[in-house]
Write a protein that holds these residues in place. Structure first.
Motif, PDB file in Angstrom:
ATOM      1  N   ALA A   1      -7.136  10.078  -2.470  1.00 35.70           N
ATOM      2  CA  ALA A   1      -6.495   8.761  -2.498  1.00 35.70           C
ATOM      3  C   ALA A   1      -5.780   8.454  -1.191  1.00 35.70           C
ATOM      4  CB  ALA A   1      -5.510   8.681  -3.659  1.00 35.70           C
ATOM      5  N   TYR A   2      -5.201   9.466  -0.558  1.00 39.76           N
ATOM      6  CA  TYR A   2      -4.378   9.204   0.623  1.00 39.76           C
ATOM      7  C   TYR A   2      -5.151   8.569   1.777  1.00 39.76           C
ATOM      8  CZ  TYR A   2      -1.163   9.883   4.481  1.00 39.76           C
ATOM      9  OH  TYR A   2      -0.354   9.676   5.563  1.00 39.76           O
ATOM     10  N   PRO A   3      -6.381   9.003   2.092  1.00 39.32           N
ATOM     11  CA  PRO A   3      -7.088   8.352   3.207  1.00 39.32           C
ATOM     12  C   PRO A   3      -7.251   6.846   3.051  1.00 39.32           C
ATOM     13  CG  PRO A   3      -8.180  10.399   2.633  1.00 39.32           C
ATOM     14  CD  PRO A   3      -7.143  10.155   1.586  1.00 39.32           C
ATOM     15  N   PHE A   4      -7.340   6.361   1.807  1.00 38.69           N
ATOM     16  CA  PHE A   4      -7.484   4.916   1.604  1.00 38.69           C
ATOM     17  C   PHE A   4      -6.182   4.174   1.913  1.00 38.69           C
ATOM     18  CE2 PHE A   4     -10.713   6.820  -1.152  1.00 38.69           C
ATOM     19  CZ  PHE A   4     -11.831   6.118  -0.756  1.00 38.69           C
ATOM     20  N   PHE A   5      -5.038   4.871   1.755  1.00 39.95           N
ATOM     21  CA  PHE A   5      -3.744   4.238   1.999  1.00 39.95           C
ATOM     22  C   PHE A   5      -3.194   4.553   3.378  1.00 39.95           C
ATOM     23  CE2 PHE A   5      -3.892   4.781  -2.647  1.00 39.95           C
ATOM     24  CZ  PHE A   5      -3.608   3.487  -3.062  1.00 39.95           C
ATOM     25  N   ALA A  31       0.830  -1.207   0.000  1.00 45.11           N
ATOM     26  CA  ALA A  31       0.000   0.000   0.000  1.00 45.11           C
ATOM     27  C   ALA A  31       0.861   1.252   0.000  1.00 45.11           C
ATOM     28  CB  ALA A  31      -0.928  -0.007   1.208  1.00 45.11           C
ATOM     29  N   THR A  32       1.972   1.206   0.704  1.00 47.27           N
ATOM     30  CA  THR A  32       2.875   2.361   0.723  1.00 47.27           C
ATOM     31  C   THR A  32       3.451   2.618  -0.656  1.00 47.27           C
ATOM     32  OG1 THR A  32       3.450   1.889   3.025  1.00 47.27           O
ATOM     33  CG2 THR A  32       4.927   3.324   1.802  1.00 47.27           C
ATOM     34  N   VAL A  33       3.932   1.566  -1.313  1.00 46.74           N
ATOM     35  CA  VAL A  33       4.466   1.705  -2.660  1.00 46.74           C
ATOM     36  C   VAL A  33       3.369   2.105  -3.638  1.00 46.74           C
ATOM     37  CG1 VAL A  33       5.586   0.461  -4.557  1.00 46.74           C
ATOM     38  CG2 VAL A  33       6.354   0.106  -2.218  1.00 46.74           C
ATOM     39  N   ALA A  34       2.159   1.555  -3.449  1.00 45.87           N
ATOM     40  CA  ALA A  34       1.045   1.907  -4.332  1.00 45.87           C
ATOM     41  C   ALA A  34       0.708   3.385  -4.237  1.00 45.87           C
ATOM     42  CB  ALA A  34      -0.184   1.062  -3.984  1.00 45.87           C
ATOM     43  N   LEU A  35       0.820   3.956  -3.042  1.00 51.06           N
ATOM     44  CA  LEU A  35       0.550   5.381  -2.886  1.00 51.06           C
ATOM     45  C   LEU A  35       1.522   6.212  -3.708  1.00 51.06           C
ATOM     46  CD1 LEU A  35      -0.870   7.780  -1.523  1.00 51.06           C
ATOM     47  CD2 LEU A  35       0.737   7.529   0.388  1.00 51.06           C
TER      48      LEU A  35
END
Length: 314
Positions: A295-299, A213-217
């Motif tokens: 997008a950030y709240p989801f990650f 998830a970190t890399v996906a962000l």
């Protein structure tokens, strides 16, 4: 004995000044992050304020947090090409979603084998991906590969493929697999009869959600903010990203602002006379941010967990 017990019970209150130190340190840390967050948010508020300001008031008196004269000219200027903006938004959202998903799959598939100590070619493939961080073939060979060999010009894949794998993120995920996922869990799964694919999908991937998830962000931000690939590979407006569209619009506004003759010819043809060059820059920044701020709240949950994984060893 009762007196002695009373004295012992009062000992924590006697050391009260020492107990306040952690609280003071906590307040200092909180104050630091509050100030840091304010420094991040205040410029955004200023951009929003300027985008709703009158162009002439900005030119005369500069930027202000509260608009001196509320004006929607900048957004009206952008809405003249609303169909192209919406179309480019769709292109950017599609490229970001597809590119991020494929990126996570490929990075995880590459990083998992080179993280296993029993993989005989792990060092070679690790060096192979690390080598690409140090050296590249150059812009011209890079362009020829995607245009002549892969024939991706003027396609959405030309906006996805060049960013689909990051060597840096491959090494991060590999290190996570090596240091965080217990090898005993993998060995016990193999003893129970699980194959490599089942171990990877049902054990490794669920345990690796924080780093993925970190890399996906970061990959999401990379795809969303990219405009260079549209400049290089796209020759028609059907497949350009919203970032490149705003870049072109900003270049046109700057050209008209610095070329009175061209602006006069456009005015004669019935076009816009006064171009809100200053306020439209801020409006473009707001439009460019768009849905990516959601997008950030989801990650966030996985992002924080990914930063703290391994910080405390049991």
């Amino acid at each position: 004995m009762e007196a002695e017990n009373a004295v012992k019970a009062n000992l924590p209150s006697m050391s009260n000044p020492q107990n306040k130190l952690p609280a003071a340190a906590s307040w200092s840390i909180n104050l630091f992050f509050i100030l840091y967050s304010a420094l991040c948010v205040i410029p955004l508020l200023l951009i929003i304020s300027v985008s709703f300001s009158n162009e002439q008031s900005i030119v005369r008196r500069g930027y202000k947090f509260i608009p001196e004269q509320f004006d929607l000219s900048a957004y009206k200027f952008l809405l003249r090409d609303i169909h192209q903006i919406l179309h480019s938004y769709g292109i950017t959202i599609s490229v970001t979603v597809i590119g991020t998903l494929l990126s996570m799959i490929i990075i995880a598939i590459y990083a998992y084998p080179i993280s296993r100590s029993n993989f005989p070619h792990a060092k070679f493939f690790t060096f192979f991906v690390f080598f690409t961080m140090l050296f590249s073939g150059g812009l011209v060979p890079w362009y020829l590969v995607y245009v002549q060999m892969l024939d991706l010009k003027d396609t959405l894949w030309s906006l996805i493929m060049p960013l689909i794998v990051s060597a840096f993120f491959v090494l991060i995920v590999r290190t996570f697999f090596q240091t965080t996922i217990p090898s005993a869990v993998l060995e016990s799964a193999k003893i129970d009869g699980a194959g490599e694919m089942r171990i990877f999908l049902q054990i490794v991937m669920p345990l690796s959600l924080p780093v993925l998830a970190t890399v996906a962000l970061f990959q999401t931000l990379t795809y969303w903010n990219d405009w260079f690939l549209s400049l290089v590979f796209i020759t028609n407006d059907e497949n350009i990203s919203v970032q490149y569209l705003l870049y072109k619009m900003m270049a046109n506004v700057q050209y008209l602002a610095s070329n009175p003759t061209a602006a006069a010819e456009i005015a004669k043809a019935g076009g816009m006379v006064n171009f809100p060059s200053e306020t439209v820059r801020m409006a473009m920044a707001i439009v460019g941010v768009g849905p990516i701020v959601l997008a950030y709240p989801f990650f966030q949950k996985y992002f924080i967990k990914g930063l703290t994984v391994g910080a405390v060893k049991g």
